[in-house]
Scaffold this active site. Sequence first.
Site, short mmCIF file in Angstrom:
data_model
loop_
_atom_site.label_atom_id
_atom_site.label_comp_id
_atom_site.label_asym_id
_atom_site.label_seq_id
_atom_site.Cartn_x
_atom_site.Cartn_y
_atom_site.Cartn_z
N ARG A 237 0.82 -1.04 -0.12
CA ARG A 237 -0.01 -0.03 0.11
C ARG A 237 0.73 1.34 0.01
NH1 ARG A 237 -3.35 -3.06 -1.46
NH2 ARG A 237 -5.32 -3.41 -0.75
N GLU A 266 -2.96 7.48 -3.91
CA GLU A 266 -3.82 6.86 -5.02
C GLU A 266 -5.19 7.58 -5.27
OE1 GLU A 266 -2.46 2.93 -4.83
OE2 GLU A 266 -4.07 2.30 -5.80
N HIS A 284 -1.38 0.23 -9.69
CA HIS A 284 -1.95 -0.74 -9.04
C HIS A 284 -2.58 -2.06 -9.68
CE1 HIS A 284 -3.90 -1.00 -4.67
NE2 HIS A 284 -3.60 -2.31 -5.16
C1 GLV Z 1 -4.62 -5.37 -4.09
O1 GLV Z 1 -4.11 -4.41 -3.79
C2 GLV Z 1 -5.28 -6.18 -3.13
O2 GLV Z 1 -5.22 -5.68 -1.60
O3 GLV Z 1 -5.96 -7.19 -3.39
#
Ligand code: GLV
Length: 323
Positions: A237, A266, A284
């Site tokens: 993250r 983000e 992402h």
């Molecule tokens: C992606 O970032 C997830 O947490 O699945």
Amino acid sequence: MIAKILVTHEIPDKGILMLQEKYDIEYRKTVGVISKTELIGMLKDKNIVLSLLSDTFDEEVFRNCPDLKMVSNYAVGFNNIDLKAATRYGVYVTNTPKTLDETTVDFTFALMLAVARRVVESDKFLRSGKFTGWGAMEFLGGEVNRSTLGIIGLGNIGKSLGRRAHYGFNMKVLYMDKFVREDTLDFPAQSVNMETLLKESDFISLHVPLTDETKHLIGEKELNMMKSTAYLINTSRGPVVHEAALYKVLKENKIAGAGLDVYEFEPAFHKGLEELDNIVMCPHIASASLNTRQNMSIKAAQNIIDFVEGRIPEGLVNREVLK
Ligand code: GLV
Ligand code: GLV
């Protein structure tokens, strides 16, 4: 319970078909991020929601949606949901673990290899017509095989990364995770403290969840302890890394490079990062293989079906809600 289900965004079809076979669902193929007011509006008469990690569920949402009983998050991470508030309001929260571990590890390697071997930078060079012949000094980069990998957070994804780094790339693996003992691992790895990990690793890869404790885990001080030849990879993250501090060390070449799939604010990212050659930046997509995204949709749907049929969903993350 009559299941009144909302799916906030488009997801791969397998899970949707599973739900449609059993229930009437409201399938909103919303494009982009949903504001809190919109989300509350959409949830008014719903008791179950299948959400993306870009949908935010805080106390205000739970307070305003008294019929809501379950959030099935289409992700392994669930920092978009205030878990304590969910539990207080009796809302089950589920995630999709084990579906995306190996795919995320593939992508972590993609970022390590791309930034160290300058894949994106040299691709741009070639496309712009600058390749005039093979040169012994062109695009010299870092070595991935046999180098030292420091993994911060050794959960399912971190373990899979360590295993593959060792067996696939002959890497030496260091890790930091106070809950994991070396002798419980099925690959060789050394448990070290933060300072050792920062000072000795050639690649540092983050695999912690985002919590109050992990926010800005990697800041200016930590970045400055890294080797000048080392790379930072983040597929966890964004807020785990202090992005402004990262920009500074990259710009000043204090570390060799970074591979990012996630951003502190983000979908925004620190201005200027896009101008640097020593970073590879992706939007992402670490779990974005067709196969994995289908499996996540099956898992998210199965969590809902289990809940409606009175079983404890496998992906339940706030087990306190059972009490
Ligand atoms: C992606 O970032 C997830 O947490 O699945
Ligand atoms: C590289 O292409 C080599 O042949 O060494």
